[in-house]
Design an enzyme around this catalytic site. Structure first.
Site, PDB file in Angstrom:
ATOM      1  N   ARG A  58      98.904  72.565 -14.430  1.00 62.91           N
ATOM      2  CA  ARG A  58      98.368  72.777 -13.094  1.00 62.91           C
ATOM      3  C   ARG A  58      98.248  71.470 -12.320  1.00 62.91           C
ATOM      4  O   ARG A  58      98.754  71.350 -11.203  1.00 62.91           O
ATOM      5  CB  ARG A  58      97.004  73.450 -13.198  1.00 62.91           C
ATOM      6  CG  ARG A  58      97.037  74.704 -14.019  1.00 62.91           C
ATOM      7  CD  ARG A  58      95.643  75.046 -14.490  1.00 62.91           C
ATOM      8  NE  ARG A  58      94.791  75.384 -13.363  1.00 62.91           N
ATOM      9  CZ  ARG A  58      94.568  76.627 -12.957  1.00 62.91           C
ATOM     10  NH1 ARG A  58      95.143  77.641 -13.581  1.00 62.91           N
ATOM     11  NH2 ARG A  58      93.794  76.874 -11.943  1.00 62.91           N
ATOM     12  N   THR A  59      97.559  70.490 -12.915  1.00 61.71           N
ATOM     13  CA  THR A  59      97.323  69.245 -12.179  1.00 61.71           C
ATOM     14  C   THR A  59      98.634  68.525 -11.896  1.00 61.71           C
ATOM     15  O   THR A  59      98.863  68.023 -10.797  1.00 61.71           O
ATOM     16  CB  THR A  59      96.366  68.334 -12.975  1.00 61.71           C
ATOM     17  OG1 THR A  59      95.202  69.078 -13.298  1.00 61.71           O
ATOM     18  CG2 THR A  59      95.976  67.115 -12.176  1.00 61.71           C
ATOM     19  N   LYS A  86     106.626  56.169 -30.361  1.00 60.81           N
ATOM     20  CA  LYS A  86     107.355  55.015 -30.881  1.00 60.81           C
ATOM     21  C   LYS A  86     106.443  53.810 -31.067  1.00 60.81           C
ATOM     22  O   LYS A  86     106.915  52.713 -31.348  1.00 60.81           O
ATOM     23  CB  LYS A  86     108.491  54.651 -29.924  1.00 60.81           C
ATOM     24  CG  LYS A  86     109.563  55.722 -29.828  1.00 60.81           C
ATOM     25  CD  LYS A  86     110.571  55.360 -28.758  1.00 60.81           C
ATOM     26  CE  LYS A  86     111.473  56.557 -28.452  1.00 60.81           C
ATOM     27  NZ  LYS A  86     112.068  56.449 -27.117  1.00 60.81           N
ATOM     28  N   ARG A 108      97.181  60.691 -16.351  1.00 59.75           N
ATOM     29  CA  ARG A 108      96.183  61.412 -17.156  1.00 59.75           C
ATOM     30  C   ARG A 108      96.264  60.860 -18.566  1.00 59.75           C
ATOM     31  O   ARG A 108      97.351  60.627 -19.087  1.00 59.75           O
ATOM     32  CB  ARG A 108      96.469  62.910 -17.162  1.00 59.75           C
ATOM     33  CG  ARG A 108      95.599  63.633 -18.191  1.00 59.75           C
ATOM     34  CD  ARG A 108      95.663  65.118 -18.052  1.00 59.75           C
ATOM     35  NE  ARG A 108      94.928  65.553 -16.868  1.00 59.75           N
ATOM     36  CZ  ARG A 108      94.642  66.829 -16.623  1.00 59.75           C
ATOM     37  NH1 ARG A 108      95.040  67.785 -17.449  1.00 59.75           N
ATOM     38  NH2 ARG A 108      93.978  67.158 -15.543  1.00 59.75           N
ATOM     39  N   HIS A 136      87.562  62.919 -13.213  1.00 59.95           N
ATOM     40  CA  HIS A 136      88.721  63.635 -12.700  1.00 59.95           C
ATOM     41  C   HIS A 136      88.481  63.757 -11.196  1.00 59.95           C
ATOM     42  O   HIS A 136      88.107  64.811 -10.698  1.00 59.95           O
ATOM     43  CB  HIS A 136      88.794  65.012 -13.374  1.00 59.95           C
ATOM     44  CG  HIS A 136      90.087  65.745 -13.128  1.00 59.95           C
ATOM     45  ND1 HIS A 136      91.054  65.310 -12.248  1.00 59.95           N
ATOM     46  CD2 HIS A 136      90.551  66.903 -13.651  1.00 59.95           C
ATOM     47  CE1 HIS A 136      92.064  66.175 -12.246  1.00 59.95           C
ATOM     48  NE2 HIS A 136      91.777  67.148 -13.091  1.00 59.95           N
TER      49      HIS A 136
END
Lengths: 317, 427
Positions: A58-59, A86, A108, A136
């Site tokens: 969604r974000t 890695k 994020r 957020h």
């Protein structure tokens, strides 16, 4: 119009006037998004990279659409699949991307503070799309815009935030934003899902949902993560729903015109009754998604302007 | 080992608790005489050093220094730690066994002793692990390790969670008179924590542990010490809630001492600020109330020892999100100026500080150092307690530069350091 930030890392550092600036500009984009031609060009020529170290649909889509509608070149990087495996460190990843000259970096990350760390190492605008249990900010801004549309104001409202406060960055950003805009914030949830000494943030804490919902204007439900349901923090899903799930009976304690919000994705039947979530007279959950795109467009425009202004001034001037 | 006379000094005597003008005569690596007041007449044929009225104190005995040999010599070697210690006025380092691999066999210990002797200008007495690999399952060869020179046994920050294993270790150690050094903490409650729970942790969204986890750990340890009669030292208490437990144990006559780290006396949780990982230490920084309680406990003698808990970490282990970053801070060179903050704040006198930083740790470990007395080894530090400094971490002699005091304004400068009468540092 004031907005002095170089990055949008959290609500904590924002002045109420800056919050108003973002929301006012967002309204313009709500209108644009509802029109037939949804294109602007304020980010034309700029490169936006979405770096998601944690799954998000969604974000990430919301930021992607926001950037594209404003004319930016948008690239998505699914970080959990690439360099982290890695063994590359966050800072090396940031420096690698930085060398590609992005203008907007949307990040994020599963750890609190990781986005702040990254912002120190790059010379573009960084938007926090959620860091651990910290903040957020765009979610809080879109919630604020949604409330302002539904209630006609964003001050002197009584807002209840219910559920897993302890693990929620959405809750933290909302507590800070609603407090700055002079609203009363009530937190409702079992004590195992409540952060330590949260009362120090000027909020009222309730363990009983009906008591907590009494006469509130806004009911903000939080998602309960599946992994927290079994015995660790709460006894069971069904006991949680019984005590803290939002249903018509509990909602009756709020004001008759109280609105219902949820940052999504919802667990119907765990934290919220499905019928209530779909009730177009009470639920503004779909509006939140719509506001999300507009708020992100506004935030990126403001940051891009500040970035442009900063680049005009030589570093050592 | 020149014979010499250090005159015109302000003598800090932790044993007598005094601070008087005088001179110290050194002969054969030992303190030959402590002369106070007018009797300080220079003897002939001696090298005379004028201390210009600055403070002369016994060298610091630092219990719990991490030198990263073997395993991570790029973080700190015996040579770099030794130079840092000398520059910081630390004349004896009691090294920790939490290296890679852990110091858990007489052979490992011999390696440490050899490297220490060849590379470091200060005295080094190693601690050995209490259990093999610090895994908390099998005890080490306590007897052999004592013979090889281990001064104490500790699993450092790894708590022996199995109380049956721990009880046996304590009982066996008691039979040999060995000192067990522990880090009291309830290991399950504190698992995964990056800071202390409270307003700050909630605001920053960091995983946190309640100060009660330290009390729980100390309560368990005190119960087992009572049961086994072991000699025990808690190396890093940091919370006000743990102090009554310590007080009860001492009153009950248990053979227990306790320490606090310099960072818990001079910093609090708010100093972490915007996720600054140089402030991530173990145990984590606490509230200001806890800090003040710890300072008071040192003043009252409830806390016996102040340590630097020197823990070098390279840039890579610190340039990470706070939760993932390594814990620990280098402190050998900032130990004294940080401690002097408490003196300048009027909270602790200089003799009190040197009692906790030199005399008490030496006594607890059975070392002859840490005192300003005739016959004691001439391990001395000359310092100016008032000289202002602004700390630049890149000037530190430690290989790792992870200090929380970077850019800090401090007071206190080491001018000279002697170990056994030999000068090992001069500013």
């Amino acid at each position: 119009m004031t907005f002095r930030q170089k990055h949008l890392l959290g609500i904590e550092g924002l002045h109420p006037d800056e919050i108003r600036t973002v929301l006012d500009l967002s309204e313009k984009y709500v209108d644009l998004n509802r029109s037939a031609n949804k294109h602007g060009d304020v980010l034309k020529g700029l490169t936006q990279i979405n770096m998601f170290f944690e799954n998000s649909t969604r974000t990430q889509s919301s930021f992607e659409i926001a950037g594209k509608r404003l004319g930016a070149d948008v690239m998505n990087m699914a970080m959990q699949a690439s360099s982290i495996k890695k063994g590359e460190t966050l800072i090396d990843t940031a420096l690698t991307l930085n060398a590609m000259h992005p203008d907007l970096l949307v990040v994020r990350h599963p750890h609190s503070g990781a986005v702040n760390l990254l912002a120190e190492k790059v010379n573009c605008a960084v938007l926090n799309a959620g860091d651990g249990k910290h903040e957020h900010p765009t979610q809080a801004l879109l919630d604020a815009l949604t409330i302002r549309y539904a209630k006609g104001r964003l001050h002197r409202l009584s807002v209840a935030i219910c559920g897993d406060i302890a693990h929620s960055r959405v809750a933290r950003s909302n507590i800070l934003l609603l407090g700055k805009m002079e609203n009363r914030v009530r937190l409702i949830g079992p004590p195992t899902l409540m952060p330590a000494e949260i009362g120090a943030f000027g909020v009222e804490v309730f363990e009983d949902m009906e008591e907590g919902l009494k006469d509130v204007d806004v009911v903000m439900m939080l998602r309960l993560q599946k992994e927290r349901m079994d015995g660790g923090f709460i006894p069971s899903e069904r006991e949680y729903y019984h005590r803290y799930g939002l249903d018509a009976e509990k909602l009756a304690h709020a004001k008759p015109d109280a609105i219902i919000m949820h940052p999504g994705p919802m667990n119907r039947g765990v934290e919220i009754d499905g019928t209530l979530a779909d009730d177009i007279n009470r639920s503004v959950i779909q509006d939140q998604v719509e506001m999300g795109v507009a708020v992100r467009m506004a935030a990126m425009e403001l940051l891009a302007k500040n970035l442009e202004a900063a680049r005009k001034v030589p570093e050592d001037a | 080992m020149n014979d010499m006379l250090l005159t015109n000094a302000r003598l800090i005597d932790p044993e007598a608790g005094t601070e008087v003008a005088g001179a110290v005569q050194i002969s054969g690596g030992r303190i030959a005489a402590v002369l106070t007041g007018v009797e300080a007449a220079p003897a002939t044929g001696l090298q005379v050093i004028d201390c210009s009225g600055k403070c002369l104190a016994p060298g610091i005995v630092d219990l719990g220094v991490k030198v990263c040999e073997p395993g991570e010599r790029h973080k700190e070697s015996f040579r770099s730690a030794g130079r840092a210690a000398a520059a910081g006025g630390v004349t004896t380092m009691i090294t920790r066994p939490d290296t890679l691999p852990a110091i858990d066999s007489p052979e490992q210990l011999e390696f440490v002793s050899r490297r220490a002797a060849e590379a470091a200008p200060v005295r080094i007495h190693p601690m050995a692990a209490l259990t093999k690999g610090r895994q908390g399952r099998e005890m080490v060869e306590i007897g052999f390790l004592l013979d090889a020179g281990a001064v104490a046994f500790s699993d450092a920050d790894a708590v022996v969670a199995d109380t049956k294993v721990y009880t046996r270790c304590l009982t066996y150690a008691r039979s040999l008179g060995a000192l067990v050094v522990a880090h009291p903490q309830e290991p399950i409650l504190s698992a995964g924590a990056a800071t202390t729970s409270g307003k700050f942790a909630s605001l920053k969204g960091l995983p946190a542990v309640s100060p009660m986890a330290e009390r729980l750990g100390l309560e368990r340890d005190m119960t087992l010490v009572e049961m086994t009669g072991a000699r025990y030292h808690a190396d890093s208490l940091s919370t006000a809630v743990a102090l009554p437990v310590l007080e009860r144990a001492k009153k009950a006559g248990l053979d227990v001492t306790a320490g606090v780290n310099i960072h818990h006396l001079t910093l609090n949780v708010l100093d972490i600020g915007d996720y600054r990982t140089f402030f991530k230490i173990k145990p984590p920084l606490r509230d200001e109330d806890d800090r003040l309680a710890m300072v008071e406990a040192v003043g009252a003698g409830l806390i016996d020892i102040i340590s630097s808990m020197h823990t070098p970490q390279d840039e890579e282990s610190k340039r990470l999100p706070f939760e993932e970053a390594a814990s620990g801070a280098v402190a050998l060179e900032t130990f004294l100026p940080a401690a002097l903050r408490l003196y300048h704040a009027g909270q602790l006198s200089l003799p009190q500080l040197f009692r906790a930083m030199a005399l008490n740790p030496a006594e607890r470990l059975g070392l002859p150092t840490g005192r300003l007395a005739e016959g004691a080894p001439a391990d001395l530090v000359l310092f100016d307690p008032d000289a202002p400094i602004v700390l630049d971490r890149f000037t530190l002699r430690s290989k790792s530069k992870n200090t929380p005091f970077d850019g800090a304004r401090m007071q206190g400068k080491v001018l000279r350091t002697w170990v056994g009468g030999t000068e090992v540092f001069a500013a």
